[in-house]
Design an enzyme around this catalytic site. Structure first.
Site, PDB file in Angstrom:
ATOM      1  N   GLU A 197      61.532 -13.681  79.871  1.00 53.22           N
ATOM      2  CA  GLU A 197      62.062 -13.234  78.439  1.00 53.22           C
ATOM      3  C   GLU A 197      63.388 -12.349  78.667  1.00 53.22           C
ATOM      4  O   GLU A 197      63.211 -11.473  79.294  1.00 53.22           O
ATOM      5  CB  GLU A 197      61.107 -12.238  77.790  1.00 53.22           C
ATOM      6  CG  GLU A 197      61.718 -11.732  76.322  1.00 53.22           C
ATOM      7  CD  GLU A 197      60.843 -10.630  75.752  1.00 53.22           C
ATOM      8  OE1 GLU A 197      59.371 -10.579  76.048  1.00 53.22           O
ATOM      9  OE2 GLU A 197      61.420  -9.831  75.240  1.00 53.22           O
TER      10      GLU A 197
ATOM     11  N   LYS B  91      52.576 -10.247  69.883  1.00 57.90           N
ATOM     12  CA  LYS B  91      52.800  -9.267  71.127  1.00 57.90           C
ATOM     13  C   LYS B  91      52.501  -7.704  70.529  1.00 57.90           C
ATOM     14  O   LYS B  91      52.699  -7.461  69.319  1.00 57.90           O
ATOM     15  CB  LYS B  91      54.433  -9.149  71.060  1.00 57.90           C
ATOM     16  CG  LYS B  91      54.773  -7.936  71.808  1.00 57.90           C
ATOM     17  CD  LYS B  91      56.603  -8.138  72.177  1.00 57.90           C
ATOM     18  CE  LYS B  91      57.306  -6.814  72.321  1.00 57.90           C
ATOM     19  NZ  LYS B  91      58.262  -6.901  73.446  1.00 57.90           N
TER      20      LYS B  91
ATOM     21  N   ARG C 252      69.657  -7.530  74.088  1.00 56.24           N
ATOM     22  CA  ARG C 252      69.835  -6.030  73.948  1.00 56.24           C
ATOM     23  C   ARG C 252      71.374  -5.487  74.501  1.00 56.24           C
ATOM     24  O   ARG C 252      71.709  -4.625  74.449  1.00 56.24           O
ATOM     25  CB  ARG C 252      68.979  -5.066  74.688  1.00 56.24           C
ATOM     26  CG  ARG C 252      67.591  -5.302  74.025  1.00 56.24           C
ATOM     27  CD  ARG C 252      66.653  -4.323  74.952  1.00 56.24           C
ATOM     28  NE  ARG C 252      65.229  -4.927  74.471  1.00 56.24           N
ATOM     29  CZ  ARG C 252      64.074  -4.461  74.638  1.00 56.24           C
ATOM     30  NH1 ARG C 252      64.166  -3.291  76.122  1.00 56.24           N
ATOM     31  NH2 ARG C 252      62.979  -4.771  74.441  1.00 56.24           N
TER      32      ARG C 252
HETATM   33  C1  3PG Z   1      59.622  -4.898  75.867  1.00 59.54           C
HETATM   34  O1  3PG Z   1      60.837  -5.188  75.467  1.00 59.54           O
HETATM   35  O2  3PG Z   1      58.699  -5.737  75.657  1.00 59.54           O
HETATM   36  C2  3PG Z   1      59.578  -3.581  76.776  1.00 59.54           C
HETATM   37  O3  3PG Z   1      60.595  -2.558  76.335  1.00 59.54           O
HETATM   38  C3  3PG Z   1      58.910  -3.704  78.115  1.00 59.54           C
HETATM   39  O4  3PG Z   1      58.535  -2.379  78.299  1.00 59.54           O
HETATM   40  P1  3PG Z   1      58.529  -1.750  79.791  1.00 59.54           P
HETATM   41  O5  3PG Z   1      59.931  -1.437  80.041  1.00 59.54           O
HETATM   42  O6  3PG Z   1      57.595  -0.617  79.601  1.00 59.54           O
HETATM   43  O7  3PG Z   1      57.751  -2.845  80.556  1.00 59.54           O
END
Ligand code: 3PG
Length: 218
Positions: free
Chosen positions: A49, A137, A53
């Site tokens: 993914e 999700k 951002r």
């Molecule tokens: C996401 O975008 O799905 C999360 O920010 C990922 O979270 P993590 O950095 O805690 O793995």
């Protein structure tokens, strides 16, 4: 033509079926995109993914789609119908959102692309089900309540499958994957920002291999 809810669910499940660990990647420099994706693929990961951002995200996703055909590229941090259209234009094979607004659900329901809306409450989940999405999700999974929340939601929503992200890492991913209603877990731990910044592709391949080992225990 829009898919039925069951067609949509089968399509999403089949896309992610060999991919229970999905790295969530935020790319600062588009030049990192292809070597990073190749490093993940070398470690056995296929679905990745790319979050929308950063200014580099669009070029990064497009470059991976073009140059790393073994990767199944998803676009994440899709916040509105405009982002959804962008993700489609970039060649995304699946779409991920941290939330589930009415506008975004309607746009996603009109598309045949697998879409994972983000939820953390029963009401959000009910809105997703009403729009035809039963694979969602769970975000942010650990801060929102962790495994206790996931197990509590399994009661009223036995047919729903979750892809939790947020606070999942090497130390707890296996525990989440062992839950019967978890289809895949996601997170930034597989390709940590520090390793991307340093261009340490060997470390990322090793991390991907490690994440793959978690799948074998499933
Ligand atoms: C996401 O975008 O799905 C999360 O920010 C990922 O979270 P993590 O950095 O805690 O793995």
């Amino acid at each position: 033509m829009p898919l039925s809810a069951s067609e949509r669910s089968a399509h999403t499940a089949s896309l992610l079926s060999g991919c229970p660990v999905v790295p969530v990647i935020t790319i600062e420099r588009s030049a990192d995109a292809v070597p990073l994706a190749r490093a993940l693929v070398a470690g056995g990961i296929r679905a990745i993914e790319i979050t929308l951002r950063t200014p580099a995200a669009r070029d990064a996703a497009a470059a991976i789609v073009k140059d790393v055909p073994e990767a199944i590229v998803g676009v994440g941090t899709v916040l509105n119908p405009g982002d959804l259209a962008t993700a489609r234009d970039l060649g995304a094979r699946f779409i991920v959102s941290p939330g589930a607004t009415p506008d975004l659900l309607a746009a996603a329901a009109a598309s045949d692309l697998p879409f994972l809306p983000g939820v953390q409450t029963a009401s959000e989940l009910m809105a997703c089900l009403a729009a035809g999405f039963d694979i969602v999700k769970l975000f942010p999974a650990v801060p929102a309540g962790g495994l206790a929340l996931l197990r509590a939601l399994a009661g009223p929503f036995p047919g729903v499958r979750f892809c939790p992200t947020g606070g999942i890492g090497e130390g707890n991913a296996a525990e989440w994957l062992a839950e019967p209603n978890v289809l895949a877990v996601g997170g930034s731990w597989v390709a940590p920002p520090g390793a991307i910044r340093k261009g340490d592709w060997a470390a990322i391949t090793a991390s991907a291999q490690h994440a793959q080992a978690l799948m074998l225990g499933r």
